[in-house]
Scaffold this motif. Structure first.
Motif, PDB file in Angstrom:
ATOM      1  N   ALA A 192       0.832  -1.213   0.000  1.00 46.86           N
ATOM      2  CA  ALA A 192       0.000   0.000   0.000  1.00 46.86           C
ATOM      3  C   ALA A 192       0.866   1.263   0.000  1.00 46.86           C
ATOM      4  CB  ALA A 192      -0.930  -0.003   1.207  1.00 46.86           C
ATOM      5  N   ALA A 193       2.142   1.101   0.324  1.00 45.15           N
ATOM      6  CA  ALA A 193       3.065   2.238   0.349  1.00 45.15           C
ATOM      7  C   ALA A 193       4.060   2.168  -0.808  1.00 45.15           C
ATOM      8  CB  ALA A 193       3.815   2.262   1.681  1.00 45.15           C
ATOM      9  N   ASP A 194       3.828   1.282  -1.772  1.00 48.48           N
ATOM     10  CA  ASP A 194       4.769   1.096  -2.883  1.00 48.48           C
ATOM     11  C   ASP A 194       6.206   0.886  -2.378  1.00 48.48           C
ATOM     12  OD1 ASP A 194       2.898   1.311  -5.002  1.00 48.48           O
ATOM     13  OD2 ASP A 194       2.948   3.497  -4.863  1.00 48.48           O
ATOM     14  N   ALA A 195       6.359   0.007  -1.409  1.00 50.82           N
ATOM     15  CA  ALA A 195       7.682  -0.258  -0.840  1.00 50.82           C
ATOM     16  C   ALA A 195       8.631  -0.819  -1.901  1.00 50.82           C
ATOM     17  CB  ALA A 195       7.555  -1.272   0.301  1.00 50.82           C
ATOM     18  N   ALA A 196       9.909  -0.479  -1.786  1.00 51.04           N
ATOM     19  CA  ALA A 196      10.945  -1.074  -2.642  1.00 51.04           C
ATOM     20  C   ALA A 196      11.162  -2.521  -2.201  1.00 51.04           C
ATOM     21  CB  ALA A 196      12.238  -0.281  -2.489  1.00 51.04           C
ATOM     22  N   PRO A 197      11.696  -3.375  -3.101  1.00 50.72           N
ATOM     23  CA  PRO A 197      11.894  -4.787  -2.742  1.00 50.72           C
ATOM     24  C   PRO A 197      12.690  -4.988  -1.442  1.00 50.72           C
ATOM     25  CG  PRO A 197      12.217  -4.491  -5.094  1.00 50.72           C
ATOM     26  CD  PRO A 197      12.012  -3.120  -4.517  1.00 50.72           C
ATOM     27  N   SER A 198      13.731  -4.190  -1.233  1.00 54.54           N
ATOM     28  CA  SER A 198      14.528  -4.380  -0.013  1.00 54.54           C
ATOM     29  C   SER A 198      13.726  -3.997   1.236  1.00 54.54           C
ATOM     30  CB  SER A 198      15.811  -3.557  -0.080  1.00 54.54           C
ATOM     31  OG  SER A 198      15.483  -2.181  -0.089  1.00 54.54           O
ATOM     32  N   GLN A 199      12.847  -3.009   1.100  1.00 55.19           N
ATOM     33  CA  GLN A 199      11.995  -2.624   2.235  1.00 55.19           C
ATOM     34  C   GLN A 199      10.967  -3.724   2.517  1.00 55.19           C
ATOM     35  OE1 GLN A 199      10.595   1.098   0.493  1.00 55.19           O
ATOM     36  NE2 GLN A 199      11.760   2.250   2.041  1.00 55.19           N
ATOM     37  N   LEU A 200      10.392  -4.272   1.442  1.00 61.78           N
ATOM     38  CA  LEU A 200       9.410  -5.343   1.589  1.00 61.78           C
ATOM     39  C   LEU A 200      10.051  -6.556   2.268  1.00 61.78           C
ATOM     40  CD1 LEU A 200       6.437  -5.506   0.781  1.00 61.78           C
ATOM     41  CD2 LEU A 200       7.144  -6.670  -1.305  1.00 61.78           C
ATOM     42  N   ASP A 201      11.298  -6.787   1.912  1.00 63.88           N
ATOM     43  CA  ASP A 201      12.070  -7.867   2.525  1.00 63.88           C
ATOM     44  C   ASP A 201      12.211  -7.689   4.023  1.00 63.88           C
ATOM     45  OD1 ASP A 201      13.097  -9.634   0.513  1.00 63.88           O
ATOM     46  OD2 ASP A 201      14.965  -9.573   1.735  1.00 63.88           O
ATOM     47  N   ALA A 202      12.557  -6.480   4.430  1.00 63.59           N
ATOM     48  CA  ALA A 202      12.728  -6.177   5.862  1.00 63.59           C
ATOM     49  C   ALA A 202      11.396  -6.353   6.586  1.00 63.59           C
ATOM     50  CB  ALA A 202      13.261  -4.758   6.042  1.00 63.59           C
ATOM     51  N   LEU A 203      10.308  -5.858   5.996  1.00 63.12           N
ATOM     52  CA  LEU A 203       8.982  -5.988   6.623  1.00 63.12           C
ATOM     53  C   LEU A 203       8.588  -7.462   6.742  1.00 63.12           C
ATOM     54  CD1 LEU A 203       6.974  -3.107   4.878  1.00 63.12           C
ATOM     55  CD2 LEU A 203       7.999  -3.089   7.180  1.00 63.12           C
ATOM     56  N   THR A 204       8.934  -8.254   5.723  1.00 66.04           N
ATOM     57  CA  THR A 204       8.599  -9.684   5.746  1.00 66.04           C
ATOM     58  C   THR A 204       9.362 -10.393   6.860  1.00 66.04           C
ATOM     59  OG1 THR A 204       8.291  -9.586   3.352  1.00 66.04           O
ATOM     60  CG2 THR A 204       8.496 -11.779   4.326  1.00 66.04           C
ATOM     61  N   ARG A 205      10.653 -10.082   6.983  1.00 64.01           N
ATOM     62  CA  ARG A 205      11.462 -10.717   8.047  1.00 64.01           C
ATOM     63  C   ARG A 205      10.943 -10.337   9.427  1.00 64.01           C
ATOM     64  NH1 ARG A 205      17.251  -9.002   7.508  1.00 64.01           N
ATOM     65  NH2 ARG A 205      17.374 -10.017   9.530  1.00 64.01           N
ATOM     66  N   TRP A 206      10.624  -9.048   9.582  1.00 61.45           N
ATOM     67  CA  TRP A 206      10.071  -8.592  10.860  1.00 61.45           C
ATOM     68  C   TRP A 206       8.745  -9.309  11.150  1.00 61.45           C
ATOM     69  CZ3 TRP A 206       5.834  -5.260  12.435  1.00 61.45           C
ATOM     70  CH2 TRP A 206       5.914  -4.860  13.772  1.00 61.45           C
ATOM     71  N   GLY A 207       7.889  -9.406  10.124  1.00 61.99           N
ATOM     72  CA  GLY A 207       6.584 -10.056  10.271  1.00 61.99           C
ATOM     73  C   GLY A 207       6.713 -11.519  10.675  1.00 61.99           C
ATOM     74  N   LYS A 208       7.697 -12.219  10.114  1.00 61.79           N
ATOM     75  CA  LYS A 208       7.869 -13.634  10.469  1.00 61.79           C
ATOM     76  C   LYS A 208       8.256 -13.770  11.939  1.00 61.79           C
ATOM     77  CE  LYS A 208       8.716 -15.634   5.984  1.00 61.79           C
ATOM     78  NZ  LYS A 208       9.666 -16.031   4.948  1.00 61.79           N
ATOM     79  N   ALA A 209       9.131 -12.891  12.402  1.00 61.41           N
ATOM     80  CA  ALA A 209       9.572 -12.975  13.807  1.00 61.41           C
ATOM     81  C   ALA A 209       8.418 -12.643  14.762  1.00 61.41           C
ATOM     82  CB  ALA A 209      10.758 -12.041  14.041  1.00 61.41           C
ATOM     83  N   ILE A 210       7.736 -11.523  14.509  1.00 61.44           N
ATOM     84  CA  ILE A 210       6.649 -11.185  15.452  1.00 61.44           C
ATOM     85  C   ILE A 210       5.436 -12.109  15.254  1.00 61.44           C
ATOM     86  CG2 ILE A 210       7.317  -8.766  15.894  1.00 61.44           C
ATOM     87  CD1 ILE A 210       4.398  -8.828  13.916  1.00 61.44           C
ATOM     88  N   GLY A 211       5.299 -12.685  14.060  1.00 62.40           N
ATOM     89  CA  GLY A 211       4.182 -13.598  13.794  1.00 62.40           C
ATOM     90  C   GLY A 211       4.287 -14.870  14.628  1.00 62.40           C
ATOM     91  N   LEU A 212       5.481 -15.454  14.666  1.00 63.46           N
ATOM     92  CA  LEU A 212       5.679 -16.644  15.490  1.00 63.46           C
ATOM     93  C   LEU A 212       5.576 -16.272  16.970  1.00 63.46           C
ATOM     94  CD1 LEU A 212       6.364 -19.595  15.945  1.00 63.46           C
ATOM     95  CD2 LEU A 212       8.780 -19.054  15.584  1.00 63.46           C
TER      96      LEU A 212
END
Ligand code: IPE
Ligand code: IPE
Ligand code: MG
Ligand code: MG
Ligand code: MG
Length: 291
Positions: A192-212
């Motif tokens: 929704a914020a047109d994140a760059a691939p490297s930003q999306l990567d960081a958000l995904t890694r963060w999401g996996k950690a807080i998701g578990l």
């Protein structure tokens, strides 16, 4: 020790989400008990963590609340659907949720099934209204919903790969039944914020950690809190013989795992710089929440 709370600015974002969700149901062409059941499921409390993650992740990469609000509402609609069905007699058979009767207790089982179906369908419609990257957002939401359902099957019906260890099974259940929607929240905020691939990567890694971490904390609360405090039955996982972190690793090792994931989450945010500070604050809250 006082229970951790979200920040005042997070509370304002949650208020925007609550307003958006109320409007979505007000405008839906439904009536009678279906309307009442959907309102009961969607508007009766809840921490609104997934929509808050969408909005905070969008902001962390330079996006606006307005652009991310449809995605935020859509993921909460899927979450609400998942809880209504999770509580059904055929699944967890729970009578209390968010301090009130569950939807099937208040409106009957048929209406709870149908209200869940309704919320899921509404979620897709709402997500298509995202002003940026709607297609990517809808696809992300659908993939995560499929993963959640896969996780619920493992959790409830135990259809595991033969020969896997309890720890492997636990990780597969948790990554799917709960982690998937939390990771998707972060990524949908990124889209929704047109994140760059490297930003999306960081958000995904963060999401996996807080998701578990989120489900480990949920498992811990089931073992250590009162029903009055968390607004849902406790001790249910052990009673139902569920595979949980405290059940497999014990309370202390589960708490250590939460701390480890908190550090992993912080590390994932480094590439995003100071704009990600509210996300770091949210990791603190998610690790220490008591409900
Ligand atoms: C409960 O989710 C179900 C899980 C996936 C652990 P939440 O703890 O986010 O429930 P609400 O929405 O705040 O009631
Ligand atoms: C819920 O897990 C996961 C989903 C609803 C997908 P739980 O069954 O542990 O959630 P609670 O404890 O009932 O909220
Ligand atoms: Mg369950
Ligand atoms: Mg449950
Ligand atoms: Mg639980």
């Amino acid at each position: 020790v006082t229970a951790p709370e979200i920040s005042e600015s997070d509370r304002q974002l949650v208020a925007r989400v609550d307003e958006a969700l109320a409007t979505i149901l007000a405008e839906a062409p439904i009536a009678g008990d279906l309307r009442r059941a959907a309102e009961h499921a969607l508007l009766g409390g809840g921490k609104r963590m997934r929509p808050l993650l969408v909005l905070r992740c969008a902001a962390a990469v330079g996006g606006s609340v307005d652009d991310a609000l449809p995605a935020a509402a859509a993921i909460e609609l899927v979450h609400a659907f998942s809880l209504v069905h999770d509580d059904l007699p055929a699944l967890d058979n729970d009578a209390m949720r968010r301090g009130r009767p569950t939807v099937h207790v208040a409106f009957g089982e048929a209406m709870a099934i149908l209200a869940g179906d309704l919320l899921l369908a509404l979620a897709t419609e709402v997500a298509t209204g995202s002003p940026r990257q709607a297609l990517a957002i809808v696809a992300e939401l659908s993939r995560a919903t499929v993963a959640m359902i896969h996780g619920q099957v493992l959790d409830t019906l135990r259809c595991f790969t033969a020969g896997s260890s309890d720890r492997e099974r636990l990780l597969e259940i948790h990554a799917n039944k709960t982690g998937a929607l939390l990771v998707a929240s972060c990524r949908m905020g990124g889209f929704a914020a047109d994140a760059a691939p490297s930003q999306l990567d960081a958000l995904t890694r963060w999401g996996k950690a807080i998701g578990l971490m989120f489900q480990i904390v949920d498992d811990l609360l089931d073992e250590t809190q009162t029903a009055e405090h968390i607004g849902k039955a406790v001790g249910k996982d052990r009673e139902a013989g569920k595979l949980t972190f405290p059940g497999v690793l014990g309370l202390e090792a589960s708490r250590a795992e939460v701390r480890r994931l908190e550090a992993e989450a912080d590390a994932a945010l480094a590439p995003l710089g100071s704009r990600a500070a509210p996300l770091a604050e949210l990791s603190r809250y998610l690790a220490n929440r008591t409900r």
